[in-house]
Design a protein around this motif. Structure first.
Motif, PDB file in Angstrom:
ATOM      1  N   LEU A 294       0.837  -1.187   0.000  1.00 34.21           N
ATOM      2  CA  LEU A 294       0.000   0.000   0.000  1.00 34.21           C
ATOM      3  C   LEU A 294       0.873   1.238   0.000  1.00 34.21           C
ATOM      4  O   LEU A 294       1.862   1.308   0.735  1.00 34.21           O
ATOM      5  N   ASN A 295       0.541   2.207  -0.835  1.00 34.00           N
ATOM      6  CA  ASN A 295       1.204   3.502  -0.796  1.00 34.00           C
ATOM      7  C   ASN A 295       0.288   4.460  -0.049  1.00 34.00           C
ATOM      8  O   ASN A 295      -0.902   4.538  -0.333  1.00 34.00           O
TER       9      ASN A 295
ATOM     10  N   ALA B  56      -2.501  -1.787   7.788  1.00 35.35           N
ATOM     11  CA  ALA B  56      -2.712  -2.777   6.729  1.00 35.35           C
ATOM     12  C   ALA B  56      -3.851  -3.686   7.149  1.00 35.35           C
ATOM     13  O   ALA B  56      -3.967  -4.033   8.332  1.00 35.35           O
TER      14      ALA B  56
ATOM     15  N   LYS C  36       4.939   4.345   2.416  1.00 38.10           N
ATOM     16  CA  LYS C  36       4.387   3.090   1.915  1.00 38.10           C
ATOM     17  C   LYS C  36       4.329   2.054   3.030  1.00 38.10           C
ATOM     18  O   LYS C  36       5.010   2.179   4.052  1.00 38.10           O
TER      19      LYS C  36
ATOM     20  N   TYR D 278      -2.076   5.796  -4.666  1.00 35.74           N
ATOM     21  CA  TYR D 278      -2.729   4.520  -4.965  1.00 35.74           C
ATOM     22  C   TYR D 278      -1.837   3.599  -5.798  1.00 35.74           C
ATOM     23  O   TYR D 278      -2.312   2.711  -6.485  1.00 35.74           O
TER      24      TYR D 278
ATOM     25  N   ILE E   3       1.790   1.101  -5.596  1.00 35.44           N
ATOM     26  CA  ILE E   3       2.447   0.323  -4.558  1.00 35.44           C
ATOM     27  C   ILE E   3       3.969   0.411  -4.616  1.00 35.44           C
ATOM     28  O   ILE E   3       4.662  -0.347  -3.945  1.00 35.44           O
TER      29      ILE E   3
END
Length: 492
Positions: free
Chosen positions: A231-232, A288, A247, A237, A239
């Motif tokens: 995920l950034n 996350a 990130k 959006y 990676i």
């Protein structure tokens, strides 16, 4: 004595014994609300501002003074590394005073240290009595002071300099030769090291089994060894991205496979021992949504948490931990606000990495050059948070963000404590005075109290009547933030 009386007496003895075991057993998840802990028969959240994990392995560090300081300042938790990883003095992440980086002559580890051809070697086939004596004294005192210890077994090895002096490196193990890629150390593809790691874990599990005041953590920041970006968080959006602070990295499959092996090793060792202890797994920085959780894992740890780490993973019905703070300056405000926001989002554990503790400043009054904060003042503020949470019925407490219908110009976080009562935390996001709207189902009169998060001062803000399923009242923030306790008034 009649059979009926004897049976009753035996039942009483059985219940007393069973209740005694429950009261005196290891810390566990709270059965009725596993987002919190239970210890000595009482619900518990863990909140602390604690040293940089070297309290045992750094012989220069006076852990007795340190533990007493934590206890006296209302902290109930600390985290320690066990010796498979430590850092290099003056060469560790721009930290001037680092308890995790002892002078070479002051490192104490679970193995005997030998000299071979003038080089330091760690004999992984041995056991160091001095280490286990120091560890035992630390654990015993922590238990007496009701301080829970997070026992972190392994850590990522962040660079070649650290690998060069690491006890797991073949060139540093007595009688060993050969090489090993440091990025394979915490995988099942590490050769004979895997069996040595399991023996090390089993030894620690066995030595610690008698204590109630701890849980295991498998590995610190495993994503640093073997990352894949999931995920950034820089609003792209995408990676990919070179900045680790923009990130989210997760550990890859090889890392997860190895972590499961270590968790299984703990469980297998404890199957033959009197007590079973919780196990934590460290998943990512920031936030996350965890894809799967091992049956062995009871605590889901993140570092530098965003509140979403709790929100997105609440459904797993485990404790969610903010396991390490930092890299956000030295100001107390940052870490105080992180703690309140996270804990009111459903978290059960918060650890502010406190760089004011180091050798010679075990009372936590040191001034340090470090990528984080820590101070006596911060610990006092976290004590206010801890006391506020522990004043609630944690068996019923759960996040309830939907209750905050409106707080214009403010960011808010909400815990429901049952029966239309809430704990609300507000931060200035453009306004210091606003009209707050809480969704209330009943047409009741509610008492609103404010809690100054810096001083603990409680102020009665008055009683307000809910109309049309809305409870509305004005709020003015103190120091840019405030906590509110909202309960049905007993006077009406």
């Amino acid at each position: 004595m009649s059979i009926k009386k004897i049976s009753g007496l035996l039942f009483f003895v059985f219940c007393t014994f069973t209740f005694g075991l429950a009261q005196n057993g290891p810390i566990k998840l709270l059965e009725t609300n596993p987002h919190y802990f239970e210890y000595k028969g009482k619900p518990m959240a863990l909140i602390t501002s604690a040293e940089h994990y070297g309290a045992v392995l750094n012989q220069d560090f006076d852990f007795e003074s340190y533990l007493h300081t934590l206890h006296e300042e209302g902290m109930n938790y600390t985290r320690i590394f066990m010796g498979s990883y430590f850092e290099i003095p003056s060469k560790s992440f721009s930290i001037k005073h680092n308890t995790l980086a002892p002078e070479a002559s002051k490192v104490i580890v679970p193995w005997i240290i030998k000299a071979e051809n003038g080089e330091i070697k760690y004999d992984w086939s041995s056991s160091n009595p001095a280490y286990f004596e120091r560890l035992g004294k630390f654990m015993k005192l922590a238990e007496q002071l009701d301080i829970i210890v997070e026992v972190t077994l392994f850590s990522s090895i962040y660079n070649d300099d650290h690998w060069e002096m690491n006890p797991q490196n073949p060139k540093n193990r007595a009688g060993e030769t050969g090489t090993l890629d440091r990025k394979l150390v915490h995988t099942t593809e590490n050769g004979e090291l895997l069996s040595l790691q399991k023996s090390y874990v089993t030894k620690l599990v066995t030595e610690l089994n008698g204590y109630n005041n701890f849980f295991f953590e498998i590995q610190n920041e495993p994503w640093s060894d073997r990352p894949y970006t999931a995920l950034n968080i820089a609003n792209t959006y995408a990676i990919d991205g070179p900045n680790w602070q923009a990130k989210v990295d997760l550990a890859d499959e090889k890392s997860l496979e190895w972590q499961e092996e270590i968790a299984e090793t703990i469980a297998t060792a404890e199957a033959n021992l009197p007590k079973n202890h919780l196990i934590a797994q460290n998943y990512s920085n920031f936030k996350a949504p965890i894809a799967s959780v091992s049956k062995h894992i009871s605590i889901l740890n993140f570092h530098y948490n965003w509140p979403e780490s709790a929100t997105w993973n609440y459904h797993w019905n485990r404790v969610i931990g903010f396991d390490e703070s930092g890299f956000a300056g030295s100001e107390d405000m940052v870490y105080r606000r992180q703690a309140w926001a996270f804990m009111l989002s459903g978290g059960g554990l918060f650890n502010s990495l406190d760089y004011s503790f180091f050798v010679g400043k075990e009372d936590g009054t040191g001034v340090n050059e470090a990528p984080g904060g820590g101070s006596t003042a911060l610990r006092n503020e976290l004590k206010i948070l801890s006391e506020t949470l522990h004043s609630l019925d944690l068996k019923k407490t759960k996040p309830d963000q939907s209750a905050l219908v409106a707080a214009p110009g403010m960011t808010g976080y909400v815990l429901s404590t049952g029966n239309e009562s809430w704990l609300v935390y507000l931060i200035d996001a453009g306004k210091s005075t606003s009209q707050i709207t809480i969704g209330a189902k009943s047409h009741n009169t509610f008492k609103v109290e404010s809690i100054n998060t810096l001083t603990g001062e409680i102020q009665d803000l008055g009683n307000y009547v809910a109309n049309n399923q809305k409870l509305e009242f004005p709020v003015t923030l103190t120091e840019g933030e405030i906590a509110l306790k909202i309960t049905i008034s007993k006077d009406f």
